[in-house]
Design a protein around this motif. Structure first.
Motif, short mmCIF file in Angstrom:
data_model
loop_
_atom_site.label_atom_id
_atom_site.label_comp_id
_atom_site.label_asym_id
_atom_site.label_seq_id
_atom_site.Cartn_x
_atom_site.Cartn_y
_atom_site.Cartn_z
N ASN A 172 44.38 40.68 38.40
CA ASN A 172 43.37 39.66 38.08
C ASN A 172 43.04 38.76 39.27
OD1 ASN A 172 42.72 40.35 35.41
ND2 ASN A 172 44.52 39.27 34.62
N ALA A 173 43.94 38.68 40.23
CA ALA A 173 43.71 37.81 41.38
C ALA A 173 42.75 38.44 42.40
CB ALA A 173 45.04 37.48 42.06
N TYR A 174 42.36 39.68 42.16
CA TYR A 174 41.53 40.38 43.13
C TYR A 174 40.17 40.72 42.51
CZ TYR A 174 46.14 40.84 45.11
OH TYR A 174 47.40 40.56 45.60
N TRP B 275 46.01 44.48 45.73
CA TRP B 275 46.99 44.59 44.64
C TRP B 275 48.20 45.42 45.06
CZ3 TRP B 275 48.77 49.22 42.87
CH2 TRP B 275 48.06 50.35 43.27
N LYS C 224 43.24 44.75 34.92
CA LYS C 224 42.39 43.64 35.36
C LYS C 224 41.47 43.29 34.20
CE LYS C 224 38.88 42.23 38.72
NZ LYS C 224 39.46 40.86 38.90
#
Length: 212
Positions: free
Chosen positions: A71-73, A151, A178
């Motif tokens: 999710n951070a990407y 990731w 994601k």
């Protein structure tokens, strides 16, 4: 002299009567090295040979439990352990390109998938539902020197060199998620799905199987 000869003969007879220790094989060691060949050969992984029929076990939506969180990407791109299947997860879809040598007998022509677009049918994706898609190039770019594998970096995960390109691998038995999308890497192929709608697909050398 005769006594020494008798002692030596006795020792020889005793040695001949004592059974030799039975031989037993050592432990079998299986090493899983990172592939380095330019083009891996077809193996039983990812649904066997290109002419194989799809697995009789119907695919299901992969579990997100234990899945790598991406999710951070902005997006997360990966290759299967053989390097044949390239996939990507975005905020609004997940997709995989067909592996080289896949059975294309059930793939519809581009005239049906993207009429008038003058493109080839190159893969399958899931948004709310799963369907084939057309493209003029790669929509998944899992090269380790690219910008879509954040990731993967620093996690000690393997890579594979395929057709001269080194790519980030999602190992067998692992999943990547994601948003509402999750993809799982298995020896029978790569399965991706929308966890909210329950729709998705599995892509393998044997072909595409849809989840609905």
């Amino acid at each position: 002299m005769r006594r020494g000869a008798l002692v030596w003969l006795s020792l020889l007879l005793l040695a001949g009567c004592t059974p030799a220790p039975a031989w037993s094989p050592g432990p079998i060691v299986v090493e899983s090295a990172t592939p380095t060949g330019a083009t891996p050969t077809t193996s039983a992984s990812e649904s066997g040979t290109p002419s194989a029929t799809p697995s009789s076990t119907a695919p299901t939506v992969p579990s997100v439990s234990g899945a790598i969180n991406a999710n951070a990407y902005e997006s997360a791109h990966f290759a299967s352990p053989t390097g044949r299947i390239w996939c990507a997860i975005y905020a609004d879809n997940a997709l995989c390109h067909f592996p080289f040598g896949m059975d294309m007998s059930k793939v519809p022509p581009s005239e049906e998938v993207c009429p008038g677009a003058d493109l080839d049918v190159t893969g399958v994706s899931v948004i709310s539902k799963a369907d084939y898609f057309c493209s003029g190039g790669a929509e998944a770019l899992p090269q380790t020197n690219g910008m879509y594998v954040g990731w993967w970096k620093g996690k000690g995960l393997p890579s594979v060199t395929y057709d001269g390109q080194k790519m980030a691998v999602l190992p067998y038995g692992r999943a990547l998620r994601k948003g509402n999308y999750v993809c799982a890497s298995e020896k029978v192929g790569v399965t991706c799905a929308n966890t909210k709608t329950g729709n998705g697909f599995r892509v393998a050398l044997a072909g595409v199987t849809f989840i609905s």
